[in-house]
Design a protein around this motif. Structure first.
Motif, PDB file in Angstrom:
ATOM      1  N   ASP A 209      -1.646   0.527  -5.996  1.00 51.42           N
ATOM      2  CA  ASP A 209      -0.406   0.589  -5.228  1.00 51.42           C
ATOM      3  C   ASP A 209       0.670   1.256  -6.081  1.00 51.42           C
ATOM      4  N   GLN A 210       1.870   1.265  -5.578  1.00 54.72           N
ATOM      5  CA  GLN A 210       2.947   1.951  -6.275  1.00 54.72           C
ATOM      6  C   GLN A 210       3.888   0.970  -6.970  1.00 54.72           C
TER       7      GLN A 210
ATOM      8  N   HIS B 264       2.777   0.707 -12.397  1.00 53.59           N
ATOM      9  CA  HIS B 264       1.738   1.701 -12.102  1.00 53.59           C
ATOM     10  C   HIS B 264       2.296   3.121 -12.117  1.00 53.59           C
TER      11      HIS B 264
ATOM     12  N   HIS C 114      -2.992   6.851  -5.387  1.00 54.03           N
ATOM     13  CA  HIS C 114      -2.039   5.802  -4.997  1.00 54.03           C
ATOM     14  C   HIS C 114      -2.157   5.508  -3.512  1.00 54.03           C
ATOM     15  N   PHE C 115      -2.143   4.224  -3.194  1.00 52.88           N
ATOM     16  CA  PHE C 115      -2.049   3.822  -1.796  1.00 52.88           C
ATOM     17  C   PHE C 115      -0.673   4.197  -1.277  1.00 52.88           C
TER      18      PHE C 115
ATOM     19  N   ALA D  34       2.938   3.553   0.226  1.00 53.73           N
ATOM     20  CA  ALA D  34       3.859   2.433   0.010  1.00 53.73           C
ATOM     21  C   ALA D  34       3.730   1.413   1.140  1.00 53.73           C
ATOM     22  N   TYR D  35       3.869   0.157   0.783  1.00 52.59           N
ATOM     23  CA  TYR D  35       3.868  -0.956   1.738  1.00 52.59           C
ATOM     24  C   TYR D  35       2.599  -0.999   2.586  1.00 52.59           C
ATOM     25  N   SER D  36       1.442  -0.889   1.945  1.00 53.69           N
ATOM     26  CA  SER D  36       0.182  -0.932   2.686  1.00 53.69           C
ATOM     27  C   SER D  36      -0.837  -1.847   2.007  1.00 53.69           C
ATOM     28  N   PRO D  37      -0.482  -3.120   1.777  1.00 52.49           N
ATOM     29  CA  PRO D  37      -1.418  -4.015   1.086  1.00 52.49           C
ATOM     30  C   PRO D  37      -2.727  -4.225   1.849  1.00 52.49           C
TER      31      PRO D  37
ATOM     32  N   ASP E  91      -5.608  -2.252   0.450  1.00 49.05           N
ATOM     33  CA  ASP E  91      -5.983  -2.492  -0.936  1.00 49.05           C
ATOM     34  C   ASP E  91      -6.942  -3.678  -1.039  1.00 49.05           C
TER      35      ASP E  91
ATOM     36  N   GLU F 229      -6.017  -6.850  -3.007  1.00 49.82           N
ATOM     37  CA  GLU F 229      -5.121  -7.798  -2.347  1.00 49.82           C
ATOM     38  C   GLU F 229      -5.919  -8.866  -1.600  1.00 49.82           C
TER      39      GLU F 229
END
Length: 130
Positions: free
Chosen positions: A49-50, A54, A74-75, A77-80, A83, A86
């Protein structure tokens, strides 16, 4: 107690859940964790993630210096939900919620048990195929 927490770095692939406890999370700690992974696996593709540690300037230099052994993706932003690590943390929290522990050391013991018994493993290939 909120102040009594564990910082845990985690990495997973199809065979392993690799973890390391730390007192805090920052670029130096993350860099050492990646160095251990590079040493063990020789070549890595990491999808992260960001988080601040990282994407720091120091980590950007590290990624560039190690690009022969390390590819970083990188995933968004705001995409748990994208991942898989997570999902491992979610499983670890559920495991802890039904276990008895009185202090930080006992909590750490429970986490190690969850990690070593594959309680926190997720099917990584399910994420790679979507």
């Amino acid at each position: 107690k909120r102040k009594e927490k564990h910082c845990v770095l985690g990495a997973l692939n199809a065979k392993y859940f690799i973890y390391e406890f730390a007192e805090t999370l920052n670029s130096d700690i993350f860099k050492r964790f990646l160095q251990k992974l590079i040493y063990h696996f020789k070549k890595l593709v990491i999808v992260i993630d960001q988080g601040p540690y990282h994407v720091s300037y120091e980590m950007q230099k590290f990624y560039e210096k190690n690009k022969k052994h390390l590819q970083v993706i990188h995933f968004p932003a705001y995409s748990p939900e994208l991942d898989p690590i997570e999902q491992s943390w979610r499983a670890a929290k559920k495991w802890l919620a039904i276990r008895y522990w009185e202090n930080k050391n006992q909590m750490k013991e429970q986490l190690v048990t969850a990690f070593e018994q594959d309680i926190v493993s997720v099917p990584i290939y399910d994420y790679l195929s979507t």
